[in-house]
Design a protein around this motif. Structure first.
Motif, PDB file in Angstrom:
ATOM      1  N   SER A 187       0.839  -1.200   0.000  1.00  0.00           N
ATOM      2  CA  SER A 187       0.000   0.000   0.000  1.00  0.00           C
ATOM      3  C   SER A 187       0.873   1.248   0.000  1.00  0.00           C
ATOM      4  O   SER A 187       1.969   1.256   0.569  1.00  0.00           O
ATOM      5  CB  SER A 187      -0.877   0.037   1.248  1.00  0.00           C
ATOM      6  N   HIS A 188       0.376   2.301  -0.612  1.00  0.00           N
ATOM      7  CA  HIS A 188       1.032   3.604  -0.478  1.00  0.00           C
ATOM      8  C   HIS A 188       0.704   4.118   0.915  1.00  0.00           C
ATOM      9  O   HIS A 188      -0.394   3.913   1.410  1.00  0.00           O
ATOM     10  CB  HIS A 188       0.510   4.592  -1.530  1.00  0.00           C
ATOM     11  N   TRP A 189       1.656   4.788   1.535  1.00  0.00           N
ATOM     12  CA  TRP A 189       1.413   5.291   2.883  1.00  0.00           C
ATOM     13  C   TRP A 189       2.192   6.573   3.103  1.00  0.00           C
ATOM     14  O   TRP A 189       3.121   6.885   2.378  1.00  0.00           O
ATOM     15  CB  TRP A 189       1.761   4.235   3.937  1.00  0.00           C
TER      16      TRP A 189
ATOM     17  N   GLY B 210       9.920   6.397  -2.019  1.00  0.00           N
ATOM     18  CA  GLY B 210       9.671   6.423  -0.576  1.00  0.00           C
ATOM     19  C   GLY B 210       8.316   7.027  -0.255  1.00  0.00           C
ATOM     20  O   GLY B 210       7.661   7.633  -1.103  1.00  0.00           O
ATOM     21  N   PRO B 211       7.879   6.868   0.991  1.00  0.00           N
ATOM     22  CA  PRO B 211       6.585   7.412   1.404  1.00  0.00           C
ATOM     23  C   PRO B 211       6.628   8.936   1.522  1.00  0.00           C
ATOM     24  O   PRO B 211       7.697   9.521   1.701  1.00  0.00           O
ATOM     25  CB  PRO B 211       6.364   6.789   2.777  1.00  0.00           C
TER      26      PRO B 211
END
Length: 127
Positions: A3-5, A48-49
């Motif tokens: 998941s994107h976070w 990266g997030p």
């Protein structure tokens, strides 16, 4: 599929803290983010997030339960002398940007990491 976070952070001065972490991580300000009591930074390569910073009225009062570790030396195996030079160079850069070096952690003569505080006193490590 992962998941994107986004990592959410409380801050007294969100824009200043976001600017520090953008320098520390090589991130950039998130385009189109226009919240007056917050700031957001993103990885310019999109890997990266995102990291969001929101203004809160209270200051930091205890040790972080979660923190960012900056791994300048990447993955092992390492040339330990080169790794130590990379860590110390990053620490010096971050001190110049407003962080404070707190202590060095070593295993014998081998530097493991340096514990630091960001400009608002949040702990993080450089390894």
């Amino acid at each position: 599929m992962a998941s994107h976070w986004t990592l959410g952070c409380d801050a007294v001065e969100p824009r200043a803290l976001a600017a520090f972490w953008a320098t520390a991580l090589g991130y950039v300000e998130e385009a189109g983010y226009d919240f007056p009591d917050g700031a957001s930074i993103v990885d310019p390569d999109g890997r990266g997030p995102a990291i969001g910073f929101l203004r809160v009225p209270e200051g930091k009062s205890a040790k972080n339960r979660m923190h960012i570790d900056i791994r300048v030396a990447g993955e092992g195996p390492w040339d330990m002398e080169k790794r130590e030079r990379m860590i110390r160079a990053k620490v010096a850069e971050l001190v110049a940007a407003g962080a404070a070096a707190v202590r060095e952690e070593a295993d014998g003569d081998v530097l493991g990491h340096v514990v630091m505080h960001d400009p608002e006193g949040n702990e993080f490590c450089v390894a």
